[in-house]
Design an enzyme around this catalytic site. Structure first.
Site, PDB file in Angstrom:
ATOM      1  N   HIS A   1      -6.928   0.873   5.349  1.00 46.73           N
ATOM      2  CA  HIS A   1      -7.548   1.448   4.154  1.00 46.73           C
ATOM      3  C   HIS A   1      -6.506   2.198   3.353  1.00 46.73           C
ATOM      4  CE1 HIS A   1     -10.336   3.784   1.639  1.00 46.73           C
ATOM      5  NE2 HIS A   1     -11.179   2.809   1.877  1.00 46.73           N
TER       6      HIS A   1
ATOM      7  N   GLU B   1     -15.861  -2.580   5.767  1.00 52.87           N
ATOM      8  CA  GLU B   1     -16.229  -3.978   5.614  1.00 52.87           C
ATOM      9  C   GLU B   1     -16.361  -4.695   6.957  1.00 52.87           C
ATOM     10  OE1 GLU B   1     -14.580  -5.706   2.204  1.00 52.87           O
ATOM     11  OE2 GLU B   1     -15.193  -3.897   1.159  1.00 52.87           O
TER      12      GLU B   1
HETATM   13  N1  COA Z   1      -3.537  -6.240   8.772  1.00 53.73           N
HETATM   14  C1  COA Z   1      -2.211  -6.307   8.973  1.00 53.73           C
HETATM   15  N2  COA Z   1      -1.327  -5.472   8.412  1.00 53.73           N
HETATM   16  C2  COA Z   1      -1.812  -4.536   7.587  1.00 53.73           C
HETATM   17  C3  COA Z   1      -3.179  -4.398   7.335  1.00 53.73           C
HETATM   18  C4  COA Z   1      -4.057  -5.314   7.954  1.00 53.73           C
HETATM   19  N3  COA Z   1      -5.379  -5.268   7.771  1.00 53.73           N
HETATM   20  N4  COA Z   1      -3.383  -3.382   6.479  1.00 53.73           N
HETATM   21  C5  COA Z   1      -2.168  -2.888   6.207  1.00 53.73           C
HETATM   22  N5  COA Z   1      -1.218  -3.577   6.866  1.00 53.73           N
HETATM   23  C6  COA Z   1       0.206  -3.343   6.844  1.00 53.73           C
HETATM   24  C7  COA Z   1       0.856  -3.997   5.631  1.00 53.73           C
HETATM   25  O1  COA Z   1       1.247  -5.308   5.913  1.00 53.73           O
HETATM   26  C8  COA Z   1       2.010  -3.079   5.359  1.00 53.73           C
HETATM   27  O2  COA Z   1       3.036  -3.404   6.227  1.00 53.73           O
HETATM   28  P1  COA Z   1       4.596  -3.543   5.707  1.00 53.73           P
HETATM   29  O3  COA Z   1       4.909  -2.163   5.188  1.00 53.73           O
HETATM   30  O4  COA Z   1       5.326  -3.933   6.930  1.00 53.73           O
HETATM   31  O5  COA Z   1       4.531  -4.578   4.631  1.00 53.73           O
HETATM   32  C9  COA Z   1       1.484  -1.700   5.764  1.00 53.73           C
HETATM   33  O6  COA Z   1       0.416  -1.935   6.690  1.00 53.73           O
HETATM   34  C10 COA Z   1       0.942  -0.923   4.577  1.00 53.73           C
HETATM   35  O7  COA Z   1       0.076  -1.756   3.829  1.00 53.73           O
HETATM   36  P2  COA Z   1      -0.268  -1.532   2.288  1.00 53.73           P
HETATM   37  O8  COA Z   1      -0.723  -2.843   1.691  1.00 53.73           O
HETATM   38  O9  COA Z   1       0.839  -0.821   1.599  1.00 53.73           O
HETATM   39  O10 COA Z   1      -1.474  -0.534   2.379  1.00 53.73           O
HETATM   40  P3  COA Z   1      -2.584  -0.287   1.288  1.00 53.73           P
HETATM   41  O11 COA Z   1      -3.000   1.114   1.426  1.00 53.73           O
HETATM   42  O12 COA Z   1      -2.187  -0.749  -0.055  1.00 53.73           O
HETATM   43  O13 COA Z   1      -3.702  -1.304   1.823  1.00 53.73           O
HETATM   44  C11 COA Z   1      -5.689  -2.361   2.327  1.00 53.73           C
HETATM   45  C12 COA Z   1      -4.982  -1.016   2.115  1.00 53.73           C
HETATM   46  C13 COA Z   1      -7.156  -2.097   2.596  1.00 53.73           C
HETATM   47  C14 COA Z   1      -5.565  -3.246   1.075  1.00 53.73           C
HETATM   48  C15 COA Z   1      -5.048  -3.073   3.540  1.00 53.73           C
HETATM   49  O14 COA Z   1      -5.162  -2.268   4.685  1.00 53.73           O
HETATM   50  C16 COA Z   1      -5.631  -4.465   3.769  1.00 53.73           C
HETATM   51  O15 COA Z   1      -5.171  -5.420   3.131  1.00 53.73           O
HETATM   52  N6  COA Z   1      -6.636  -4.595   4.692  1.00 53.73           N
HETATM   53  C17 COA Z   1      -7.261  -5.869   4.936  1.00 53.73           C
HETATM   54  C18 COA Z   1      -8.289  -6.186   3.854  1.00 53.73           C
HETATM   55  C19 COA Z   1      -9.527  -5.292   3.927  1.00 53.73           C
HETATM   56  O16 COA Z   1     -10.086  -5.068   4.981  1.00 53.73           O
HETATM   57  N7  COA Z   1      -9.958  -4.795   2.756  1.00 53.73           N
HETATM   58  C20 COA Z   1     -11.121  -3.945   2.644  1.00 53.73           C
HETATM   59  C21 COA Z   1     -10.738  -2.528   2.337  1.00 53.73           C
HETATM   60  S1  COA Z   1     -12.136  -1.442   2.345  1.00 53.73           S
END
Ligand code: COA
Length: 376
Positions: free
Chosen positions: A251, A321
């Site tokens: 998240h 989710e």
């Molecule tokens: N699975 C695998 N790796 C994940 C991950 C996941 N669900 N969520 C984050 N990471 C990793 C990223 O790959 C990144 O790694 P890196 O630095 O080696 O590239 C690191 O954690 C940070 O991710 P980042 O995209 O910068 O975090 P964010 O705060 O922008 O992302 C989400 C938040 C929710 C978009 C992200 O956790 C995600 O894509 N989750 C899966 C989709 C999901 O469940 N969405 C619903 C949200 S309510």
């Protein structure tokens, strides 16, 4: 850049960490893993209030129609009115994507529609879209039903007390969540003193995007692909090895397990117990839900482990989710409708933010850092 006095250091992509307004509506505490809505922890709110009561609380907090008549009959009237007007929507509801259909249908609402009329109409539009797409006639809301029960009934799904309670828990849980993208979009529209229906359409547009509210469908696909708890670890390792993310985990703000995941997991457990206690005809469904819950818990545990090994610096835990997928599918709601069902609840949050913005807010007008060509 010669002749331009802005600095790129002030750019905050995605507005991450930028505080743009004060609100009494909800607070997302990412470090503690806590969500407060209108002064109450989300766990207590979902346990004690149904959707109508939670809306009344949130709307009163926003200064919106605190003294009006009880919301339940007003929502019932709004559903009846929206149903009567379905024929005037042309082919809006026949669009393939549920969010496209909602956006097109919502644009037909009267400019001066009340928040209750919006909330009632969105449930009617969602259910009618689902039925029309399948060549079925829309079903009118049963008189006197609470909103969650009415939505299940209009979809043509079982709508007994246990199921309607479960959907209520979901509705209350996702009612409001700080300044997420769709709520911000609605507030930007409110800040220009445009009308509430325009804010609703903006909110629907933002929620349609897969980065906001779009993960429950893929979570369901993942659970189905894994199939059995003992296969979780191998599947998740392979997903990460091929560079894919694990859906329903992680998240932007929470550094703990999303508190809404707990509320929805409990709601799914309660639904499972209620179905188990009811008669034999439903036992197959009950077994399916029990199996899916056990699988979801095992997958969540395995996902936490593999993600902790890969990202020891950043806690990546289940988000809302993950268990939305389990709960809504247990109610037999099709995955293609998940975002629309989310909108049915969140639109009440947008209405509250609209009111708050109109009462206290300023025109939202951030600046940008110009990196284009200069004249001459
Ligand atoms: N699975 C695998 N790796 C994940 C991950 C996941 N669900 N969520 C984050 N990471 C990793 C990223 O790959 C990144 O790694 P890196 O630095 O080696 O590239 C690191 O954690 C940070 O991710 P980042 O995209 O910068 O975090 P964010 O705060 O922008 O992302 C989400 C938040 C929710 C978009 C992200 O956790 C995600 O894509 N989750 C899966 C989709 C999901 O469940 N969405 C619903 C949200 S309510």
């Amino acid at each position: 850049m010669a002749g331009v006095s802005q600095s790129s250091e002030s750019v905050r992509e995605g507005l991450e960490g930028v505080v743009v307004t004060a609100t009494r509506l909800s607070h997302v505490d990412g470090e503690q893993g806590r969500l407060i809505v209108a002064g109450h922890d989300i766990e207590q709110l979902a346990e004690r209030l149904d959707f109508e009561q939670a809306c009344e609380l949130l709307w009163a907090t926003s200064g919106l129609e605190s003294a009006g008549a009880a919301l339940r009959p007003r929502l019932a009237a709004a559903r009846a009115e929206a149903f009567e007007r379905l024929h005037g929507l042309g082919d809006a509801l026949a669009r393939e994507n549920a969010m496209d259909a909602l956006r097109a249908a919502a644009a037909h609402l009267a400019e001066n529609a009340s928040p209750a009329q919006l909330v009632g109409a969105l449930a009617v539009f969602s259910a009618a879209h689902w039925r029309v797409r399948r060549g079925l006639a829309p079903i009118a809301s049963p008189p006197g039903a609470r909103h969650s029960e009415a939505l299940l009934a209009m979809l043509g799904l079982p709508h007994d007390a246990a199921r309607s309670r479960a959907l209520d828990a979901y509705f209350v849980t996702v009612l409001d969540h700080g300044l997420n993208a769709s709520t911000f979009a609605a507030r930007v529209v409110a800040s220009t003193h445009s009308d509430l229906v325009s804010a609703l359409v903006a909110g629907i547009g933002a929620l349609k995007g897969p980065l906001h509210g779009g993960a429950p469908g893929p979570v369901l696909e993942m659970l189905e692909a894994i199939g059995r708890p003992e296969r979780a670890r191998q599947y998740l390792d392979a997903e990460l090895a091929s560079g894919r993310r694990i859906m329903g985990m992680g998240h932007r703000i929470y550094r703990q397990r999303d508190p809404r995941a707990l509320v929805l997991e409990r709601a799914a457990s309660e639904l499972e117990r209620a179905l188990a206690a009811s008669d034999g005809e439903q036992s197959e469904r009950d077994a399916r839900l029990r199996g899916r819950l056990e699988l979801a818990r095992a997958v969540e545990r395995a996902a936490e482990q593999v993600l902790a090994a890969r990202h020891p610096e950043r806690p990546l835990k289940a988000n809302v989710e993950f268990y939305t997928a389990v709960l809504l599918s247990a109610l037999d709601i099709d995955a293609s409708l998940f975002s629309a069902i989310f909108a049915c609840a969140r639109c009440a949050g947008w209405a509250a933010h609209y009111a708050e913005q109109r009462h206290h807010g300023r025109l939202i007008r951030p600046a940008s850092h110009y990196i284009g060509a200069l004249p001459g």
